[in-house]
Structures are given as structure tokens and as C-alpha cells.
Design a protein around this motif. Structure first.
Motif, PDB file in Angstrom:
ATOM      1  N   GLN A  32     -86.480  31.745  60.398  1.00 64.46           N
ATOM      2  CA  GLN A  32     -87.840  32.261  60.526  1.00 64.46           C
ATOM      3  C   GLN A  32     -88.206  32.477  61.989  1.00 64.46           C
ATOM      4  N   ALA A  33     -87.778  31.581  62.849  1.00 63.44           N
ATOM      5  CA  ALA A  33     -88.062  31.747  64.284  1.00 63.44           C
ATOM      6  C   ALA A  33     -87.379  33.011  64.811  1.00 63.44           C
ATOM      7  N   LYS A  34     -86.157  33.249  64.381  1.00 62.06           N
ATOM      8  CA  LYS A  34     -85.414  34.430  64.831  1.00 62.06           C
ATOM      9  C   LYS A  34     -86.094  35.711  64.340  1.00 62.06           C
ATOM     10  N   VAL A  35     -86.487  35.726  63.068  1.00 65.08           N
ATOM     11  CA  VAL A  35     -87.146  36.907  62.508  1.00 65.08           C
ATOM     12  C   VAL A  35     -88.517  37.110  63.142  1.00 65.08           C
ATOM     13  N   ALA A  36     -89.272  36.020  63.322  1.00 64.77           N
ATOM     14  CA  ALA A  36     -90.606  36.125  63.919  1.00 64.77           C
ATOM     15  C   ALA A  36     -90.514  36.710  65.324  1.00 64.77           C
ATOM     16  N   GLU A  37     -89.545  36.270  66.094  1.00 63.25           N
ATOM     17  CA  GLU A  37     -89.373  36.796  67.456  1.00 63.25           C
ATOM     18  C   GLU A  37     -89.066  38.292  67.424  1.00 63.25           C
ATOM     19  N   ALA A  38     -88.162  38.686  66.544  1.00 61.85           N
ATOM     20  CA  ALA A  38     -87.816  40.107  66.439  1.00 61.85           C
ATOM     21  C   ALA A  38     -89.015  40.922  65.968  1.00 61.85           C
ATOM     22  N   TYR A  39     -89.778  40.397  65.004  1.00 60.78           N
ATOM     23  CA  TYR A  39     -90.978  41.088  64.527  1.00 60.78           C
ATOM     24  C   TYR A  39     -91.992  41.267  65.658  1.00 60.78           C
ATOM     25  N   LYS A  51     -84.487  19.829  50.067  1.00 59.33           N
ATOM     26  CA  LYS A  51     -85.658  20.493  50.662  1.00 59.33           C
ATOM     27  C   LYS A  51     -85.617  20.385  52.180  1.00 59.33           C
ATOM     28  N   ASN A  52     -85.229  19.216  52.676  1.00 57.39           N
ATOM     29  CA  ASN A  52     -85.148  19.022  54.130  1.00 57.39           C
ATOM     30  C   ASN A  52     -84.099  19.933  54.750  1.00 57.39           C
ATOM     31  N   LEU A  53     -82.934  20.041  54.111  1.00 57.38           N
ATOM     32  CA  LEU A  53     -81.877  20.907  54.634  1.00 57.38           C
ATOM     33  C   LEU A  53     -82.298  22.368  54.567  1.00 57.38           C
ATOM     34  N   GLU A  54     -82.866  22.776  53.448  1.00 53.49           N
ATOM     35  CA  GLU A  54     -83.294  24.167  53.292  1.00 53.49           C
ATOM     36  C   GLU A  54     -84.377  24.506  54.316  1.00 53.49           C
ATOM     37  N   ARG A  55     -85.294  23.586  54.549  1.00 54.32           N
ATOM     38  CA  ARG A  55     -86.379  23.792  55.528  1.00 54.32           C
ATOM     39  C   ARG A  55     -85.813  23.894  56.943  1.00 54.32           C
ATOM     40  N   GLN A  56     -84.860  23.050  57.259  1.00 56.88           N
ATOM     41  CA  GLN A  56     -84.245  23.068  58.587  1.00 56.88           C
ATOM     42  C   GLN A  56     -83.579  24.426  58.854  1.00 56.88           C
ATOM     43  N   ILE A  57     -82.862  24.927  57.873  1.00 56.66           N
ATOM     44  CA  ILE A  57     -82.194  26.223  58.015  1.00 56.66           C
ATOM     45  C   ILE A  57     -83.229  27.343  58.084  1.00 56.66           C
ATOM     46  N   ALA A  58     -84.222  27.291  57.204  1.00 60.10           N
ATOM     47  CA  ALA A  58     -85.247  28.335  57.156  1.00 60.10           C
ATOM     48  C   ALA A  58     -86.015  28.397  58.470  1.00 60.10           C
ATOM     49  N   ASP A  64     -75.626  37.074  64.206  1.00 59.77           N
ATOM     50  CA  ASP A  64     -76.508  36.217  64.983  1.00 59.77           C
ATOM     51  C   ASP A  64     -77.571  35.541  64.116  1.00 59.77           C
ATOM     52  N   PHE A  65     -77.990  36.199  63.044  1.00 57.98           N
ATOM     53  CA  PHE A  65     -78.964  35.632  62.110  1.00 57.98           C
ATOM     54  C   PHE A  65     -78.380  34.420  61.378  1.00 57.98           C
ATOM     55  N   THR A  66     -77.071  34.428  61.153  1.00 57.35           N
ATOM     56  CA  THR A  66     -76.430  33.335  60.414  1.00 57.35           C
ATOM     57  C   THR A  66     -75.816  32.262  61.309  1.00 57.35           C
ATOM     58  N   ARG A  67     -75.781  32.488  62.607  1.00 57.25           N
ATOM     59  CA  ARG A  67     -75.143  31.527  63.512  1.00 57.25           C
ATOM     60  C   ARG A  67     -75.794  30.141  63.430  1.00 57.25           C
ATOM     61  N   GLY A  68     -77.112  30.073  63.586  1.00 56.15           N
ATOM     62  CA  GLY A  68     -77.808  28.785  63.524  1.00 56.15           C
ATOM     63  C   GLY A  68     -77.611  28.085  62.191  1.00 56.15           C
ATOM     64  N   PRO A  69     -77.837  28.762  61.076  1.00 57.18           N
ATOM     65  CA  PRO A  69     -77.588  28.132  59.784  1.00 57.18           C
ATOM     66  C   PRO A  69     -76.133  27.690  59.609  1.00 57.18           C
ATOM     67  N   ASP A  70     -75.189  28.504  60.070  1.00 54.79           N
ATOM     68  CA  ASP A  70     -73.780  28.127  59.953  1.00 54.79           C
ATOM     69  C   ASP A  70     -73.501  26.803  60.663  1.00 54.79           C
ATOM     70  N   GLU A  71     -74.109  26.630  61.846  1.00 50.61           N
ATOM     71  CA  GLU A  71     -73.910  25.389  62.600  1.00 50.61           C
ATOM     72  C   GLU A  71     -74.495  24.193  61.847  1.00 50.61           C
ATOM     73  N   ILE A  72     -75.657  24.377  61.245  1.00 50.91           N
ATOM     74  CA  ILE A  72     -76.283  23.300  60.472  1.00 50.91           C
ATOM     75  C   ILE A  72     -75.445  22.998  59.237  1.00 50.91           C
ATOM     76  N   LEU A  73     -75.035  24.027  58.519  1.00 49.31           N
ATOM     77  CA  LEU A  73     -74.266  23.850  57.287  1.00 49.31           C
ATOM     78  C   LEU A  73     -72.908  23.203  57.537  1.00 49.31           C
ATOM     79  N   ALA A  74     -72.318  23.500  58.692  1.00 51.49           N
ATOM     80  CA  ALA A  74     -71.001  22.942  59.017  1.00 51.49           C
ATOM     81  C   ALA A  74     -71.033  21.414  59.068  1.00 51.49           C
ATOM     82  N   ARG A  75     -72.178  20.834  59.422  1.00 51.96           N
ATOM     83  CA  ARG A  75     -72.301  19.368  59.460  1.00 51.96           C
ATOM     84  C   ARG A  75     -72.079  18.744  58.095  1.00 51.96           C
TER      85      ARG A  75
END
Length: 164
Positions: free
Chosen positions: A123-130, A112-119, A31-42
Motif C-alpha cells: 500500500q505504501a508503494k502504491v500510495a507513493e506512485a499514486y 491477519k498480522n502477516l497479511e497486514r504486514q505485507i499489505a 519491485d512491487f513484489t520485492r518487499g512481500p517476497d522478503e517478508i514471505l521468505a522468513r
């Protein structure tokens, strides 16, 4: 199996609890990689591209050798990943300032834009869990994660991530 039982505290580290912890890691990673995977797939990128973007972004000027040591992948695998990122305009490389044989890596603005978008997604997922877990649980979680890192690498990795 008997070795595991002899090492385990019967009140805490039972085999079924260890198995549950391992399964939780698998599900959390999924689940942590789902969002990034969707972005990277583009961009027709995968997780290896993500890891490269993450570490290049966090360590501007990192050398190819240093990135290889962090990722622990073959030169051939990294070469494929870096070629795609460089050709796509996400990463640029330059000769080392101290050693001209070295290749230093930097994210371009597009990178930088792509890395920021993924991060941002992660970060939102980790912040919520924290937030849900609370400060004491977060400290325990970090301690558990640190304990999963090979002991000979642990101190250097912890120093590296605490510099930021």
C-alpha cells in the motif's frame, strides 16, 4: 505483426510503445513484489501463499472452490499452499454453513498480522506512485488495468473489488 499495426493508432499504440508498456509492467511487478517476497521468505512462503493470504483476508469465509476460481491454479497447487498456511497457523478452515461439503477459509490472528504486514508494504508503494502520478493518471491506470482483465470476468471482478 501486421495485424498489430493495423489495430494500432499510429499516434499512440506503436509497437515500441506497447513493448515499453509491457516492460514497465514487468519491472513494476518485480519491485512491487520485492518487499512481500522478503517478508514471505522468513516463513518459507512464496507468491502463491501471498495471493492466498490476500484473498482469504479480503474475503473471510471464502470457499476453497471460490479461491481456486480466483487464483486459477490447480487443486494440487492450492492444496500445497493451504496445507502450509494451515499447518503454520495462518489460516483455519471450517465446514460451510450452508453446505457441509464446502470448506470455508479464514485468517487466524497470526495470518491477519502477516497479511497486514505485507499489505502495508504494498500500500505504501502504491500510495507513493499514486501521489506522484496524480488523480487523472490514477483513473487512467485503473482503466488500463481493468482493460487487461479478460472481458468475460471484468464486470464481476470490478464489482467484487468495489464492494470493499
Amino acid at each position: 505483426m501486421s495485424d498489430l499495426k493495423s489495430l494500432a493508432n499510429p499516434l499512440f499504440l506503436r509497437e515500441d510503445e506497447l513493448r515499453q508498456g509491457i516492460e514497465l509492467l514487468f519491472y513494476a511487478y518485480r519491485d512491487f513484489t520485492r518487499g512481500p517476497d522478503e517478508i514471505l521468505a522468513r516463513y518459507n512462503f512464496g507468491r502463491a501463499h501471498h495471493r492466498a493470504l490476500h484473498f482469504i483476508g479480503g474475503h473471510p469465509g471464502i470457499t476453497v472452490a471460490e479461491l481456486l476460481a480466483i487464483l486459477r491454479i490447480t487443486k494440487q497447487s492450492l492444496s500445497r499452499v493451504l496445507s502450509a498456511l494451515i499447518e503454520g497457523g495462518f489460516v483455519r478452515q471450517q465446514q460451510g454453513t450452508r453446505d457441509r461439503r464446502q470448506r470455508q477459509l479464514f485468517l487466524t490472528e497470526q495470518g491477519k498480522n502477516l497479511e497486514r504486514q505485507i499489505a502495508t508494504v504494498q500500500q505504501a508503494k502504491v500510495a507513493e506512485a499514486y501521489r506522484e502520478a496524480g488523480a487523472e493518471a490514477v483513473a487512467g491506470y485503473r482503466k488500463v488495468l481493468a482493460g487487461l482483465i479478460d472481458e468475460q470476468d471484468r464486470a464481476a471482478i470490478l464489482r467484487s473489488i468495489q464492494r470493499r
